[in-house]
Write an enzyme that holds these catalytic residues in place. Sequence first.
Site, PDB file in Angstrom:
ATOM      1  N   SER A  12      52.272  95.642  52.439  1.00 58.55           N
ATOM      2  CA  SER A  12      53.636  96.073  52.734  1.00 58.55           C
ATOM      3  C   SER A  12      54.375  96.349  51.435  1.00 58.55           C
ATOM      4  O   SER A  12      54.538  95.458  50.599  1.00 58.55           O
ATOM      5  CB  SER A  12      54.371  94.985  53.511  1.00 58.55           C
ATOM      6  OG  SER A  12      55.757  95.268  53.548  1.00 58.55           O
ATOM      7  N   ASP A  39      57.881  99.134  55.958  1.00 60.43           N
ATOM      8  CA  ASP A  39      58.791  98.417  56.856  1.00 60.43           C
ATOM      9  C   ASP A  39      60.167  99.063  56.826  1.00 60.43           C
ATOM     10  O   ASP A  39      60.886  98.963  55.824  1.00 60.43           O
ATOM     11  CB  ASP A  39      58.905  96.953  56.426  1.00 60.43           C
ATOM     12  CG  ASP A  39      57.648  96.165  56.738  1.00 60.43           C
ATOM     13  OD1 ASP A  39      57.247  96.138  57.911  1.00 60.43           O
ATOM     14  OD2 ASP A  39      57.068  95.576  55.806  1.00 60.43           O
ATOM     15  N   MET A  41      63.889  99.085  58.190  1.00 63.82           N
ATOM     16  CA  MET A  41      64.854  98.179  58.823  1.00 63.82           C
ATOM     17  C   MET A  41      66.253  98.776  58.730  1.00 63.82           C
ATOM     18  O   MET A  41      66.596  99.427  57.741  1.00 63.82           O
ATOM     19  CB  MET A  41      64.831  96.812  58.128  1.00 63.82           C
ATOM     20  CG  MET A  41      63.455  96.189  58.031  1.00 63.82           C
ATOM     21  SD  MET A  41      63.543  94.556  57.252  1.00 63.82           S
ATOM     22  CE  MET A  41      61.794  94.235  56.953  1.00 63.82           C
ATOM     23  N   HIS A  70      56.453 101.204  60.241  1.00 62.21           N
ATOM     24  CA  HIS A  70      56.896 100.214  61.236  1.00 62.21           C
ATOM     25  C   HIS A  70      58.411 100.293  61.355  1.00 62.21           C
ATOM     26  O   HIS A  70      59.140  99.872  60.456  1.00 62.21           O
ATOM     27  CB  HIS A  70      56.439  98.830  60.765  1.00 62.21           C
ATOM     28  CG  HIS A  70      56.844  97.718  61.657  1.00 62.21           C
ATOM     29  ND1 HIS A  70      56.685  96.389  61.303  1.00 62.21           N
ATOM     30  CD2 HIS A  70      57.406  97.688  62.900  1.00 62.21           C
ATOM     31  CE1 HIS A  70      57.126  95.614  62.280  1.00 62.21           C
ATOM     32  NE2 HIS A  70      57.567  96.382  63.259  1.00 62.21           N
ATOM     33  N   MET A  72      61.652  99.047  62.559  1.00 67.13           N
ATOM     34  CA  MET A  72      62.437  97.924  63.067  1.00 67.13           C
ATOM     35  C   MET A  72      63.885  98.394  63.160  1.00 67.13           C
ATOM     36  O   MET A  72      64.771  97.934  62.440  1.00 67.13           O
ATOM     37  CB  MET A  72      62.287  96.709  62.155  1.00 67.13           C
ATOM     38  CG  MET A  72      60.925  96.055  62.270  1.00 67.13           C
ATOM     39  SD  MET A  72      60.618  94.807  60.995  1.00 67.13           S
ATOM     40  CE  MET A  72      59.865  95.836  59.733  1.00 67.13           C
ATOM     41  N   MET A 141      53.994  90.485  65.840  1.00 62.47           N
ATOM     42  CA  MET A 141      54.815  89.900  64.791  1.00 62.47           C
ATOM     43  C   MET A 141      54.559  88.395  64.738  1.00 62.47           C
ATOM     44  O   MET A 141      54.794  87.689  65.723  1.00 62.47           O
ATOM     45  CB  MET A 141      56.298  90.170  65.039  1.00 62.47           C
ATOM     46  CG  MET A 141      56.714  91.632  65.007  1.00 62.47           C
ATOM     47  SD  MET A 141      56.366  92.442  63.415  1.00 62.47           S
ATOM     48  CE  MET A 141      57.345  91.433  62.285  1.00 62.47           C
TER      49      MET A 141
END
Length: 230
Positions: A12, A39, A41, A70, A72, A141
């Site tokens: 990551s 990631d 977010m 990913h 989020m 997760m």
Amino acid sequence: MSFDRSIKIAPSILASDFANFGAEIEAVEAQGADWIHVDVMDGHFVPNITFGPETCKAIRPHIKGVMDVHLMIAPVDPYIEAFAASGADIITAHAEAGPHIHRTLQAIRGAGAKAGLALNPGTPVEAVDYLLDMVDLICVMTVNPGFGGQKFIQSQIAKVEALRAKVGDRPIHIEIDGGVTPVTAPLVAAAGADVLVAGSAVFGGGSVADPAPYGENIRAIRDAATAAQS
């Protein structure tokens, strides 16, 4: 992307040097990373803000392998096209992020990316029951999403086992995100996972100037997981 269940390590970039994304990605791939995990977010669905599609577009030329994005974020659907256009190979959305996850998965595949479905620790495995033919990856997760460096949640191992039974022979990757180390990797690999996202456990101790620790960290995770898988 050909499908197989061999262990894949997906560092990551949330744990890398933000001022050196391109060089960090090249270094970690050269040291054995299979995928690069991004990631995203939004400070709304999760309590942190990270990257957008322009960052993905900027790092894509530095990634030789798979870019695993990913999301989020909530809502998800308005941003799928932009992340697909940025070069994402896999786009993962959360089951909890909106009321129409089936539509979201359709949209991801329609945009030309592989479709991933993420499950938060409190979400039951049954959430995938009517979606198994819509997904290419399911991300379990093993921490609460939003921050790196959290402690692995042991209860999720049983979820991985149940998920592996549901997946059966379908070509669906089972990904683990959160608290992956050489200690936890064999637990989830034995349960049926094949993609392991790791942040600090890969990037800790190394740098662009000294990338050898990245390789040592990746090998330690992969070796522990592969031994448990077989």
